[in-house]
Design a protein around this motif. Structure first.
Motif, PDB file in Angstrom:
ATOM      1  N   ALA A  19     -22.628   1.346 -45.199  1.00 51.63           N
ATOM      2  CA  ALA A  19     -22.465   2.754 -45.532  1.00 51.63           C
ATOM      3  C   ALA A  19     -23.757   3.220 -46.188  1.00 51.63           C
ATOM      4  CB  ALA A  19     -21.291   2.952 -46.490  1.00 51.63           C
ATOM      5  N   TYR A  20     -24.351   4.295 -45.667  1.00 51.13           N
ATOM      6  CA  TYR A  20     -25.594   4.787 -46.237  1.00 51.13           C
ATOM      7  C   TYR A  20     -25.866   6.208 -45.761  1.00 51.13           C
ATOM      8  CZ  TYR A  20     -27.496   3.595 -41.619  1.00 51.13           C
ATOM      9  OH  TYR A  20     -27.720   3.500 -40.264  1.00 51.13           O
ATOM     10  N   TYR A  21     -26.773   6.860 -46.483  1.00 49.06           N
ATOM     11  CA  TYR A  21     -27.284   8.158 -46.054  1.00 49.06           C
ATOM     12  C   TYR A  21     -28.726   7.971 -45.612  1.00 49.06           C
ATOM     13  CZ  TYR A  21     -29.506  12.732 -46.288  1.00 49.06           C
ATOM     14  OH  TYR A  21     -30.233  13.849 -45.980  1.00 49.06           O
ATOM     15  N   SER A  22     -29.068   8.479 -44.420  1.00 51.00           N
ATOM     16  CA  SER A  22     -30.427   8.390 -43.902  1.00 51.00           C
ATOM     17  C   SER A  22     -31.140   9.719 -44.108  1.00 51.00           C
ATOM     18  CB  SER A  22     -30.409   8.039 -42.412  1.00 51.00           C
ATOM     19  OG  SER A  22     -31.707   8.177 -41.859  1.00 51.00           O
ATOM     20  N   PRO A  23     -32.070   9.803 -45.072  1.00 49.91           N
ATOM     21  CA  PRO A  23     -32.816  11.053 -45.262  1.00 49.91           C
ATOM     22  C   PRO A  23     -33.658  11.410 -44.042  1.00 49.91           C
ATOM     23  CG  PRO A  23     -33.065   9.598 -47.166  1.00 49.91           C
ATOM     24  CD  PRO A  23     -32.442   8.789 -46.066  1.00 49.91           C
ATOM     25  N   THR A  24     -34.168  10.397 -43.345  1.00 47.98           N
ATOM     26  CA  THR A  24     -35.026  10.645 -42.193  1.00 47.98           C
ATOM     27  C   THR A  24     -34.277  11.400 -41.098  1.00 47.98           C
ATOM     28  OG1 THR A  24     -36.282   8.637 -42.668  1.00 47.98           O
ATOM     29  CG2 THR A  24     -36.481   9.579 -40.452  1.00 47.98           C
ATOM     30  N   HIS A  25     -33.063  10.963 -40.810  1.00 48.18           N
ATOM     31  CA  HIS A  25     -32.273  11.587 -39.751  1.00 48.18           C
ATOM     32  C   HIS A  25     -31.241  12.563 -40.298  1.00 48.18           C
ATOM     33  CE1 HIS A  25     -33.686   7.707 -38.006  1.00 48.18           C
ATOM     34  NE2 HIS A  25     -33.961   8.483 -36.984  1.00 48.18           N
ATOM     35  N   ASP A  26     -31.157  12.673 -41.597  1.00 46.69           N
ATOM     36  CA  ASP A  26     -30.219  13.569 -42.263  1.00 46.69           C
ATOM     37  C   ASP A  26     -28.797  13.365 -41.740  1.00 46.69           C
ATOM     38  OD1 ASP A  26     -29.624  17.144 -42.602  1.00 46.69           O
ATOM     39  OD2 ASP A  26     -29.312  15.506 -44.025  1.00 46.69           O
ATOM     40  N   LEU A  27     -28.311  12.150 -41.862  1.00 46.11           N
ATOM     41  CA  LEU A  27     -26.943  11.847 -41.452  1.00 46.11           C
ATOM     42  C   LEU A  27     -26.372  10.733 -42.327  1.00 46.11           C
ATOM     43  CD1 LEU A  27     -26.809   8.932 -39.701  1.00 46.11           C
ATOM     44  CD2 LEU A  27     -27.968  10.362 -38.018  1.00 46.11           C
ATOM     45  N   VAL A  28     -25.048  10.716 -42.406  1.00 47.54           N
ATOM     46  CA  VAL A  28     -24.323   9.679 -43.133  1.00 47.54           C
ATOM     47  C   VAL A  28     -23.760   8.690 -42.122  1.00 47.54           C
ATOM     48  CG1 VAL A  28     -22.225   9.211 -44.464  1.00 47.54           C
ATOM     49  CG2 VAL A  28     -23.754  11.069 -45.150  1.00 47.54           C
ATOM     50  N   GLN A  29     -23.984   7.407 -42.361  1.00 47.35           N
ATOM     51  CA  GLN A  29     -23.452   6.344 -41.513  1.00 47.35           C
ATOM     52  C   GLN A  29     -22.377   5.595 -42.285  1.00 47.35           C
ATOM     53  OE1 GLN A  29     -24.560   5.546 -38.240  1.00 47.35           O
ATOM     54  NE2 GLN A  29     -22.804   4.179 -38.155  1.00 47.35           N
ATOM     55  N   LEU A  30     -21.201   5.448 -41.673  1.00 44.38           N
ATOM     56  CA  LEU A  30     -20.093   4.759 -42.308  1.00 44.38           C
ATOM     57  C   LEU A  30     -19.480   3.745 -41.348  1.00 44.38           C
ATOM     58  CD1 LEU A  30     -18.225   7.826 -43.872  1.00 44.38           C
ATOM     59  CD2 LEU A  30     -19.592   6.149 -45.120  1.00 44.38           C
ATOM     60  N   LYS A  57     -10.346  -0.879 -46.874  1.00 50.45           N
ATOM     61  CA  LYS A  57      -9.080  -1.345 -47.429  1.00 50.45           C
ATOM     62  C   LYS A  57      -8.003  -0.285 -47.308  1.00 50.45           C
ATOM     63  CE  LYS A  57     -11.243  -4.326 -50.923  1.00 50.45           C
ATOM     64  NZ  LYS A  57     -11.432  -4.552 -52.376  1.00 50.45           N
ATOM     65  N   SER A  58      -8.397   0.962 -47.420  1.00 48.21           N
ATOM     66  CA  SER A  58      -7.451   2.071 -47.318  1.00 48.21           C
ATOM     67  C   SER A  58      -8.229   3.336 -46.993  1.00 48.21           C
ATOM     68  CB  SER A  58      -6.680   2.260 -48.635  1.00 48.21           C
ATOM     69  OG  SER A  58      -7.541   2.769 -49.642  1.00 48.21           O
ATOM     70  N   ILE A  59      -7.514   4.365 -46.587  1.00 48.45           N
ATOM     71  CA  ILE A  59      -8.160   5.650 -46.338  1.00 48.45           C
ATOM     72  C   ILE A  59      -8.739   6.217 -47.634  1.00 48.45           C
ATOM     73  CG2 ILE A  59      -7.707   8.052 -45.698  1.00 48.45           C
ATOM     74  CD1 ILE A  59      -8.030   6.199 -43.336  1.00 48.45           C
ATOM     75  N   ASP A  60      -8.103   5.929 -48.760  1.00 48.89           N
ATOM     76  CA  ASP A  60      -8.646   6.381 -50.041  1.00 48.89           C
ATOM     77  C   ASP A  60     -10.016   5.756 -50.305  1.00 48.89           C
ATOM     78  OD1 ASP A  60      -5.438   6.462 -51.799  1.00 48.89           O
ATOM     79  OD2 ASP A  60      -6.430   7.948 -50.535  1.00 48.89           O
ATOM     80  N   HIS A  61     -10.162   4.459 -49.990  1.00 51.09           N
ATOM     81  CA  HIS A  61     -11.469   3.808 -50.160  1.00 51.09           C
ATOM     82  C   HIS A  61     -12.495   4.414 -49.209  1.00 51.09           C
ATOM     83  CE1 HIS A  61      -9.024   0.764 -52.206  1.00 51.09           C
ATOM     84  NE2 HIS A  61     -10.152   0.351 -52.763  1.00 51.09           N
ATOM     85  N   TYR A  62     -12.053   4.707 -47.988  1.00 54.20           N
ATOM     86  CA  TYR A  62     -12.942   5.362 -47.027  1.00 54.20           C
ATOM     87  C   TYR A  62     -13.401   6.715 -47.565  1.00 54.20           C
ATOM     88  CZ  TYR A  62     -14.143   8.075 -42.842  1.00 54.20           C
ATOM     89  OH  TYR A  62     -14.766   8.889 -41.922  1.00 54.20           O
ATOM     90  N   THR A  67     -15.957   6.296 -50.436  1.00 53.50           N
ATOM     91  CA  THR A  67     -17.287   5.931 -49.944  1.00 53.50           C
ATOM     92  C   THR A  67     -17.954   7.122 -49.255  1.00 53.50           C
ATOM     93  OG1 THR A  67     -16.574   3.640 -49.644  1.00 53.50           O
ATOM     94  CG2 THR A  67     -18.558   4.329 -48.471  1.00 53.50           C
ATOM     95  N   LYS A  68     -17.182   7.885 -48.494  1.00 49.13           N
ATOM     96  CA  LYS A  68     -17.730   9.072 -47.842  1.00 49.13           C
ATOM     97  C   LYS A  68     -18.242  10.064 -48.879  1.00 49.13           C
ATOM     98  CE  LYS A  68     -15.596  10.952 -44.277  1.00 49.13           C
ATOM     99  NZ  LYS A  68     -14.635  11.760 -43.458  1.00 49.13           N
ATOM    100  N   LEU A 127     -21.473   9.721 -59.937  1.00 49.27           N
ATOM    101  CA  LEU A 127     -20.784  10.759 -60.713  1.00 49.27           C
ATOM    102  C   LEU A 127     -20.164  11.802 -59.785  1.00 49.27           C
ATOM    103  CD1 LEU A 127     -23.365  11.273 -63.604  1.00 49.27           C
ATOM    104  CD2 LEU A 127     -21.113  10.187 -63.771  1.00 49.27           C
ATOM    105  N   THR A 128     -20.905  12.176 -58.746  1.00 43.94           N
ATOM    106  CA  THR A 128     -20.371  13.136 -57.776  1.00 43.94           C
ATOM    107  C   THR A 128     -19.119  12.576 -57.113  1.00 43.94           C
ATOM    108  OG1 THR A 128     -22.617  13.917 -57.332  1.00 43.94           O
ATOM    109  CG2 THR A 128     -20.913  14.539 -55.754  1.00 43.94           C
ATOM    110  N   ALA A 129     -19.175  11.301 -56.709  1.00 48.29           N
ATOM    111  CA  ALA A 129     -18.006  10.667 -56.102  1.00 48.29           C
ATOM    112  C   ALA A 129     -16.832  10.656 -57.074  1.00 48.29           C
ATOM    113  CB  ALA A 129     -18.345   9.250 -55.655  1.00 48.29           C
ATOM    114  N   GLY A 130     -17.127  10.498 -58.359  1.00 54.91           N
ATOM    115  CA  GLY A 130     -16.078  10.558 -59.360  1.00 54.91           C
ATOM    116  C   GLY A 130     -15.447  11.936 -59.433  1.00 54.91           C
ATOM    117  N   PHE A 131     -16.270  12.958 -59.346  1.00 56.35           N
ATOM    118  CA  PHE A 131     -15.754  14.326 -59.346  1.00 56.35           C
ATOM    119  C   PHE A 131     -14.902  14.567 -58.096  1.00 56.35           C
ATOM    120  CE2 PHE A 131     -17.819  14.934 -63.040  1.00 56.35           C
ATOM    121  CZ  PHE A 131     -19.138  15.373 -63.049  1.00 56.35           C
ATOM    122  N   VAL A 132     -15.388  14.098 -56.957  1.00 57.74           N
ATOM    123  CA  VAL A 132     -14.629  14.253 -55.712  1.00 57.74           C
ATOM    124  C   VAL A 132     -13.292  13.525 -55.811  1.00 57.74           C
ATOM    125  CG1 VAL A 132     -14.573  13.701 -53.243  1.00 57.74           C
ATOM    126  CG2 VAL A 132     -16.668  14.599 -54.273  1.00 57.74           C
TER     127      VAL A 132
END
Length: 328
Positions: free
Chosen positions: A179-190, A197-202, A205-206, A242-247
């Motif tokens: 799982a990562y964000y590519s600044p070069t291609h401006d996309l998220v890979q998951l 483990k669950s949709i909540d974990h997915y 991470t997203k 922190l952002t993921a925590g807010f989400v």
């Protein structure tokens, strides 16, 4: 004249140190191989010997780490000879990994002075070269993973998750085991949702990776400048967490998802100890990122998305820091 025995000049392997070094390297990358938020594709549970018994102890942890690094999908490991006995052949150029075996033997010793005989227990460790089934051709089909995992059941937060993430205009691709964000291609890979483990974990991470994407120059143009220097990467990870925590709080996701993101603890501690206002800057940037993400599903009223900022070039004073703590 008897010939002298040839000494083995090859450097001695320190297997225990090799294992320790790999585990340390995995932890230093921010992911404990036994605490991934998603299951290794096809290799959930413990690593398995060729006959199906589970590896235990350090072998399980070590082979998890190797599979995590190499992206192996099969849970099975075996020696070169075991592979041949099963009709397989190790692919040319593949390198073996190490499996260790601990045991003990009793040795009788006689005291020269007293003649008393005692038994001494000698513990020893042996190492074996093993290969993952993904490194071997021609094995029976059940050694390989032929399909993607079955998706987990929907989350009780599914409606909120879909409503929040669906409108966000950032490209997301699925596949692989990272799982990562590519600044070069401006996309998220998951990884595929079914690998988690669950949709909540997915979803957790997203949220983390989309948080990184908000820092792109076409969005919030998030930088940390000279103030944090070499620690800018740790600060970016802190903002994403922190952002993921807010989400997660916004969607009602379990708290354990936030704990699973605490991968860069040592780096964060170093930054926060060196700069007592760093957390204020990070929280401000995270709030901006969360509001950017949430604006697509919950449009804000004019002016409602304004937030106090501690820009990277600003040194927050002690008085401002105290005010921020009181306000929090």
């Amino acid at each position: 004249m008897a010939k002298l025995a040839r000494r083995n000049t090859a450097p001695r392997r320190h297997v225990a140190q090799e294992i320790t070094d790999l585990i340390i390297r995995k932890l230093e990358t921010g992911v404990a191989p036994w605490q991934r938020p998603w299951r290794s594709l096809g290799a959930s549970g413990r690593p398995l010997c060729h006959q199906g018994s589970a590896y235990t102890g350090i072998n399980a942890i070590y082979l998890w780490a190797i599979a995590d690094t190499a992206g192996y999908r099969s849970p099975y490991w075996m020696t070169y000879r075991q592979a041949q006995e099963l009709g397989g052949q190790v692919t040319r150029g593949e390198r073996a990994s190490t499996s260790v075996y601990f045991n003990s033997v009793k040795r009788s010793e006689t005291d020269v002075a007293t003649g008393e005989e005692t038994n001494r227990v000698i513990r020893f460790m042996r190492s074996y070269a093993v290969f993952n089934a993904d490194q071997i051709e021609g094995l029976p089909g059940y050694f390989y993973v032929h399909s993607d995992p079955v998706p987990p059941p929907p989350s009780e937060h599914q409606a909120a998750i879909d409503a929040f993430f669906s409108p966000i205009p950032i490209e997301i691709r699925h596949g692989g085991d990272r799982a990562y964000y590519s600044p070069t291609h401006d996309l998220v890979q998951l990884p595929l949702p079914g690998a988690f483990k669950s949709i909540d974990h997915y979803a957790g991470t997203k949220g983390h990776e989309l948080a990184h994407a908000t820092g792109h120059s076409t969005r919030l143009a998030r930088t940390f400048g000279k103030r944090f220097g070499d620690d800018a990467y740790a600060m970016e990870e802190l903002v994403a967490d922190l952002t993921a925590g807010f989400v997660g709080a916004h969607l009602g996701l379990p708290n354990e998802l936030i704990d699973n993101h605490a991968s860069y603890l040592d780096h964060w501690l170093r930054v926060l100890r060196a700069d007592k206002t760093a957390i204020i800057s990070a929280a401000s940037k995270a709030e901006q990122a969360f509001k950017w993400l949430s604006a697509f599903s919950e449009p804000q009223q004019a002016g409602a998305d304004e937030t106090d900022e501690a820009d990277d070039g600003d040194q927050v004073t002690d008085e401002a820091a105290e005010d921020a703590q009181i306000a929090a």
